[in-house]
Design an enzyme around this catalytic site. Structure first.
Site, mmCIF file in Angstrom:
data_model
loop_
_atom_site.group_PDB
_atom_site.id
_atom_site.type_symbol
_atom_site.label_atom_id
_atom_site.label_comp_id
_atom_site.label_asym_id
_atom_site.label_seq_id
_atom_site.Cartn_x
_atom_site.Cartn_y
_atom_site.Cartn_z
ATOM 1 N N LYS A 157 0.870 -1.176 0.000
ATOM 2 C CA LYS A 157 0.000 0.000 0.000
ATOM 3 C C LYS A 157 0.908 1.227 0.000
ATOM 4 O O LYS A 157 1.185 1.827 1.042
ATOM 5 C CB LYS A 157 -0.915 -0.063 1.233
ATOM 6 C CG LYS A 157 -2.262 0.576 1.011
ATOM 7 C CD LYS A 157 -3.221 0.187 2.115
ATOM 8 C CE LYS A 157 -4.374 1.149 2.218
ATOM 9 N NZ LYS A 157 -5.233 1.242 1.044
HETATM 10 N N1 PPE Z 1 -7.869 -1.616 -3.385
HETATM 11 C C1 PPE Z 1 -7.288 -0.420 -3.203
HETATM 12 C C2 PPE Z 1 -6.543 0.197 -4.320
HETATM 13 C C3 PPE Z 1 -7.394 0.208 -1.958
HETATM 14 O O1 PPE Z 1 -6.813 1.380 -1.778
HETATM 15 C C4 PPE Z 1 -8.138 -0.398 -0.919
HETATM 16 C C5 PPE Z 1 -8.289 0.269 0.410
HETATM 17 C C6 PPE Z 1 -8.727 -1.659 -1.168
HETATM 18 C C7 PPE Z 1 -8.559 -2.241 -2.405
HETATM 19 C C8 PPE Z 1 -9.473 -2.416 -0.097
HETATM 20 O O2 PPE Z 1 -8.587 -2.915 0.870
HETATM 21 P P1 PPE Z 1 -9.041 -3.133 2.397
HETATM 22 O O3 PPE Z 1 -9.243 -1.787 2.977
HETATM 23 O O4 PPE Z 1 -7.924 -3.881 3.024
HETATM 24 O O5 PPE Z 1 -10.304 -3.937 2.359
HETATM 25 N N2 PPE Z 1 -8.297 1.692 0.378
HETATM 26 C C9 PPE Z 1 -8.078 2.455 1.588
HETATM 27 C C10 PPE Z 1 -7.860 3.932 1.307
HETATM 28 C C11 PPE Z 1 -9.051 4.722 0.882
HETATM 29 C C12 PPE Z 1 -8.780 6.215 0.858
HETATM 30 O O6 PPE Z 1 -9.488 6.917 0.124
HETATM 31 O O7 PPE Z 1 -7.896 6.707 1.586
HETATM 32 C C13 PPE Z 1 -9.179 2.217 2.616
HETATM 33 O O8 PPE Z 1 -10.267 1.783 2.268
HETATM 34 O O9 PPE Z 1 -8.913 2.477 3.786
#
Ligand code: PPE
Length: 306
Positions: A157
């Site tokens: 990330k």
């Molecule tokens: N794909 C991406 C690209 C992504 O950034 C997230 C989380 C996910 C999938 C889902 O992952 P998870 O949260 O582990 O289920 N994105 C984070 C950032 C959002 C933001 O705008 O800042 C979040 O949801 O916290």
């Protein structure tokens, strides 16, 4: 955004306004920073953090991939998070840990630069709007391709990965949509700008495999919840036109939680409102995070008293 009192920065609780950094902070220029997004929910037993250990583990995995040394132990960041939630008096919030390369040298070489770590918490409501959660959102297939995993590491990330997401997000909004859906370099549906994606096709749940996408913790949770309800789940690639004719579609993410998708590129998905399976999974998800599902109690970490 809604400020709170304190932020944890490099081992200290500092005032919200004082959590600043030098303009020549390396990560600000070149994007090699790593972060997490975690949610803490209000429950009958006090604030509970959803899958805290898994999020902290992913932060250290991001550090390993990017060769960044976080100068704190995972337990210290967990303690910092508890302290922050208590001192800011929150019963629910979003939690944002970030590790970044600090001030000291310009130029691309990241080796040896100081690593700073911060954890911030703030109240954050429905990511794609309250109405999005109940009625579903409208999405657009992006003209921007999701990264090939050898362009940038999609399992990490990394702050810089989100330049791609922001281009896609802005494009979608400027075209009157709520969110972008990106295709991978091979043309398969990959993920949203900040969410994983699921569809229902022929009564089965489908989600892209872990190639060019973030290994979402909500994605993993929803797969497990679906299987616990005897719903068949396939981690399998699908195309944009398969998404158009899906019976249901939804996003998952820490911020987005479980958000139904009711339209893609002007095509109505299913009946144009959250489908049966989406609604059932969303309901179960909200029960789990609120501590109302004994079977998934192990996913919650209750913030201990000081
Ligand atoms: N794909 C991406 C690209 C992504 O950034 C997230 C989380 C996910 C999938 C889902 O992952 P998870 O949260 O582990 O289920 N994105 C984070 C950032 C959002 C933001 O705008 O800042 C979040 O949801 O916290």
């Amino acid at each position: 955004m809604q400020p709170v009192e304190k932020i944890w920065l490099d081992g200290e609780l500092v005032a919200w306004e004082a959590a600043t950094t030098h303009i020549l902070t390396h990560t600000l220029h070149y994007g090699l920073g790593i972060f997490e997004g975690i949610r803490c929910y209000k429950t009958d037993r006090g604030p509970a953090i959803f899958r805290l250990q898994e999020h902290i583990d992913r932060l250290y995995q991001s550090a390993k991939i990017t060769r960044m040394t976080i100068p704190y132990r995972p337990e210290e960041l967990i303690e910092a998070t508890f302290d922050l939630i208590r001192v800011n008096g929150l019963d629910e919030c979003y939690i944002r840990p970030i590790a970044f390369l600090g001030y000291g040298r310009m130029g691309l070489n990241p080796i040896g630069l100081p690593v700073s770590v911060a954890v911030a918490v703030w109240p954050w409501g429905a990511y794609l709007g309250e109405e999005g959660l109940t009625k579903g959102i409208r999405a657009k297939i992006s003209s921007f391709t999701r990264h090939h995993t050898n362009v940038t590491m999609t399992k990490a990330k990394v702050c810089g990965n989100y330049a791609n997401s922001q281009l896609a997000k802005a494009e979608a909004i400027e075209h009157g949509y709520d969110e972008a859906i990106m295709l991978d370099p091979w043309g398969n549906v990959a993920e949203g700008s900040g969410e994983n994606i699921f569809i229902v096709r022929h009564g089965e749940l489908k989600t892209p495999p872990l190639m060019a996408i973030l290994e979402g913790i909500t994605r993993d949770s929803v797969i497990e919840l679906a299987r616990s309800m005897d719903i068949s789940v396939r981690e399998e690639n699908f195309s944009r036109d398969e998404l158009y004719v899906a019976e249901e579609a939804f996003f998952t993410g820490t911020a987005a939680e479980v958000t139904p998708i009711r339209e893609v590129d002007g095509r109505t998905i299913g009946p144009g409102k959250p489908g049966h399976m989406t609604t059932k999974l969303q309901q179960l998800f909200f029960d789990v995070v609120a501590g109302r599902d004994p079977a998934h109690e192990h996913w919650l970490t209750y913030v201990p008293p000081a």
